[in-house]
Design an enzyme around this catalytic site. Structure first.
Site, PDB file in Angstrom:
ATOM      1  N   ASN A 109      12.849  25.765 124.072  1.00 56.69           N
ATOM      2  CA  ASN A 109      12.087  25.515 122.841  1.00 56.69           C
ATOM      3  C   ASN A 109      11.746  26.807 122.094  1.00 56.69           C
ATOM      4  OD1 ASN A 109      12.256  22.951 123.747  1.00 56.69           O
ATOM      5  ND2 ASN A 109      10.078  22.676 124.168  1.00 56.69           N
ATOM      6  N   THR A 154      18.057  24.567  71.010  1.00 51.13           N
ATOM      7  CA  THR A 154      17.024  23.737  71.630  1.00 51.13           C
ATOM      8  C   THR A 154      17.513  22.311  71.405  1.00 51.13           C
ATOM      9  OG1 THR A 154      15.721  23.504  69.618  1.00 51.13           O
ATOM     10  CG2 THR A 154      15.143  25.354  71.038  1.00 51.13           C
ATOM     11  N   HIS A 155      17.275  21.427  72.352  1.00 51.93           N
ATOM     12  CA  HIS A 155      17.797  20.055  72.304  1.00 51.93           C
ATOM     13  C   HIS A 155      19.319  20.018  72.161  1.00 51.93           C
ATOM     14  CE1 HIS A 155      13.550  19.037  71.456  1.00 51.93           C
ATOM     15  NE2 HIS A 155      13.609  20.050  70.606  1.00 51.93           N
ATOM     16  N   SER A 276      46.037  19.574  85.502  1.00 50.89           N
ATOM     17  CA  SER A 276      46.057  18.133  85.719  1.00 50.89           C
ATOM     18  C   SER A 276      47.446  17.733  86.199  1.00 50.89           C
ATOM     19  CB  SER A 276      45.726  17.435  84.403  1.00 50.89           C
ATOM     20  OG  SER A 276      46.261  16.131  84.395  1.00 50.89           O
ATOM     21  N   LYS A 282      46.353  20.457  80.115  1.00 48.31           N
ATOM     22  CA  LYS A 282      44.996  20.666  80.619  1.00 48.31           C
ATOM     23  C   LYS A 282      44.804  21.947  81.411  1.00 48.31           C
ATOM     24  CE  LYS A 282      42.391  17.034  80.778  1.00 48.31           C
ATOM     25  NZ  LYS A 282      41.048  16.970  80.744  1.00 48.31           N
ATOM     26  N   ASN A 284      41.390  22.920  83.481  1.00 40.15           N
ATOM     27  CA  ASN A 284      40.066  22.348  83.744  1.00 40.15           C
ATOM     28  C   ASN A 284      39.107  23.334  84.415  1.00 40.15           C
ATOM     29  OD1 ASN A 284      40.904  19.842  82.751  1.00 40.15           O
ATOM     30  ND2 ASN A 284      41.733  19.239  84.745  1.00 40.15           N
ATOM     31  N   GLU A 289      32.489  22.838  87.740  1.00 43.20           N
ATOM     32  CA  GLU A 289      32.074  21.450  88.023  1.00 43.20           C
ATOM     33  C   GLU A 289      31.713  21.267  89.501  1.00 43.20           C
ATOM     34  OE1 GLU A 289      35.251  18.965  86.534  1.00 43.20           O
ATOM     35  OE2 GLU A 289      34.953  19.690  84.493  1.00 43.20           O
ATOM     36  N   GLN A 321      16.211  19.258 116.271  1.00 45.34           N
ATOM     37  CA  GLN A 321      17.599  19.706 116.383  1.00 45.34           C
ATOM     38  C   GLN A 321      18.379  19.386 115.102  1.00 45.34           C
ATOM     39  OE1 GLN A 321      19.810  19.411 120.181  1.00 45.34           O
ATOM     40  NE2 GLN A 321      21.054  17.873 119.147  1.00 45.34           N
ATOM     41  N   LYS A 324      19.620  22.035 112.144  1.00 43.98           N
ATOM     42  CA  LYS A 324      20.697  23.028 112.138  1.00 43.98           C
ATOM     43  C   LYS A 324      21.864  22.725 111.210  1.00 43.98           C
ATOM     44  CE  LYS A 324      19.038  24.463 116.377  1.00 43.98           C
ATOM     45  NZ  LYS A 324      18.024  23.383 116.240  1.00 43.98           N
TER      46      LYS A 324
END
Ligand code: ARG
Length: 458
Positions: A109, A154-155, A276, A282, A284, A289, A321, A324
């Site tokens: 312990n 902003t927004h 892709s 593409k 990506n 992400e 335990q 971990k």
């Protein structure tokens, strides 16, 4: 070998063994377990609980185990319940009788409490270094971009012009706070639980101050029941890691937007992009992400450990335990994410003209146009209304405020003059904002030198 077979008359059911065992994951801290044991026997000998000969044999045996694991010569095998049993059994195989004295005055312990703290401490140091690298890359991008204008939002609506340096500076602050959180956790957790025994200390005359000192702790923990059942520092760490991931995730979200066909503010390097299988055009932002996605996993670990700990009576219970796998996975995830993110922004290209054009075309200088009127004696509320009308005119003509002819300005208010164009240029708008923390060049120079010093000193 079991450490506790004596009082049992039956073999453990195999499924029970598998369910109970932790060796598949606690082998991750074999090194810390061995170093903790070396410190323990060093103290036992100093206190005359072990002879010098026994101590030397045990330490030589433990060092041999460490070397053999590291060279690949010794495999950690699943028939043992945990890494502690594995090391002890191996030691007894190697050196015989003295090996049986390793566990004197100790319980698994307090041993596991120590191992986990030693492991966490090492990982905090690594996380801290990785954050520093990230901060250095951000700092370099900032230095080069104190006059790279872009819209501030902003927004998610264009608001006022800022610079790339200023925008990145916001993240510099976040990751600097993350480092200081890690430091706080390190300082608070840095007390040694070894010597707390199973829960009530031991009858041997251990010198806990000495063990704490040789393991570089600030001292021993002060309550043995708390020592074996304290997982606060892991909760704090998972909270700090969740905050790091939240910061990375926000940054990733912005990069994903900026890299989109609509924004085109940045180009993620080919080496950090993916394609892709069907759409040949593409490229990506998968890395950004994935970092954003992995945030959920780290938050999950935090909630999981909080829930595990919430109903546990004192002192040690096996529930603990469960700490971990969660913590190991969260640490590894965050380390990976910081490294990849750092590489991604370090190789990213900024399309500065597009950013500046976007700031101009979004009326981010409208507040400054109103301030121009205020400086010429118009009340702010009236100025707000006048500029609002001008913005409408521009929207109608599909032009920016800079492109609107002076005659149009004068039509709405005679106060306007030729110097309006200078007053609403991106450069002026940013330059005028020079209070500390603002994007103006002088204010930024001040912050950059503070940051430079911080990076040199910490
Ligand atoms: N594997 C255990 C853990 O991680 C080690 C401590 C075992 N102690 C015990 N009393 N069964 O918590």
């Amino acid at each position: 070998m079991k450490l506790w077979g004596g009082r049992f008359t039956k073999e453990t059911n195999q499924l029970v063994h598998n369910f109970n065992a932790s060796i598949s994951f606690d082998q991750k801290f074999y090194k810390q377990d061995i170093l903790g044991s070396i410190a323990h026997v060093t103290m036992l000998e100093k206190q005359h609980i072990l002879t010098t000969d026994e101590k030397e044999k045990i330490i030589a045996g433990l060092k041999g185990i460490l070397e053999d694991i590291e060279s690949g010569g010794l495999e950690i095998t699943a028939e043992h319940e945990d890494i502690h049993s594995f090391v002890e059994a191996n030691l007894i195989d190697r050196i015989g009788e003295p090996g049986k004295k390793l566990h004197t005055g100790r319980s698994r312990n307090d041993q596991v409490a120590l191992d986990m703290k030693l492991y966490t401490r090492d990982e905090i140091v690594e996380l801290n270094d990785l954050l520093k690298e990230l901060l250095s890359v951000i700092h370099n991008i900032m230095k080069e971009n104190t006059a790279s204008f872009m819209p501030g939002f902003t927004h998610l609506q264009k608001a006022q012009p800022v610079t790339l340096a200023h925008h990145f500076g916001a993240y510099f602050e976040m990751f600097r706070r993350d480092r200081s959180r890690l430091r706080d956790i390190y300082d608070r957790m840095n007390y040694c639980p070894l010597g707390s025994g199973a829960l009530a200390g031991t009858t041997y005359p251990l010198d806990r101050d000495y063990t704490a000192k040789i393991l570089n702790f600030d001292g021993p923990t002060l309550n043995s029941m708390d020592s074996v059942s304290d997982r606060d520092y892991l909760i704090e760490l998972l909270s700090a890691l969740s905050t790091i991931m939240m910061h990375l995730s926000r940054f990733c979200e912005e990069i994903i937007l900026w890299n989109s066909n609509e924004y085109q503010f940045v180009d993620i390097d080919d080496s950090y992009s993916t394609g892709s299988s069907i759409m040949p055009q593409k490229k990506n932002p998968d890395i950004a992400e994935l970092v954003r996605g992995k945030t959920g996993r780290v938050y999950g670990a935090l909630i999981s450990i909080l829930t595990t700990m919430k109903g546990i009576p004192l002192a040690y219970n096996k529930d603990m335990q469960e700490d971990k796998e969660l913590v190991f996975d969260a640490i590894d995830t965050v380390k990976g994410c910081i490294s990849l993110f750092t590489g991604m922004i370090d190789t990213m290209k900024f399309n500065k003209e597009t950013m500046e054009a976007s700031a101009k075309n979004g009326f981010t200088n409208a507040t400054d146009a109103a301030d121009y009127l205020v400086n010429h004696g118009v009340a702010f509320r009236d100025a707000h209304g006048i500029i609002g009308q001008l913005v409408l005119t521009c929207i109608d003509k599909n032009i920016s405020l800079d492109e609107l002819p002076l005659a149009e300005y004068k039509k709405i208010s005679p106060v306007f003059d030729e110097d309006i164009y200078e007053a609403i240029s991106m450069k002026t708008c940013v330059e005028k904002r020079n209070t500390i923390g603002a994007p103006g060049e002088q204010a930024m120079a001040q912050v950059l030198s503070i940051n430079e010093k911080y990076l040199m000193e910490s």
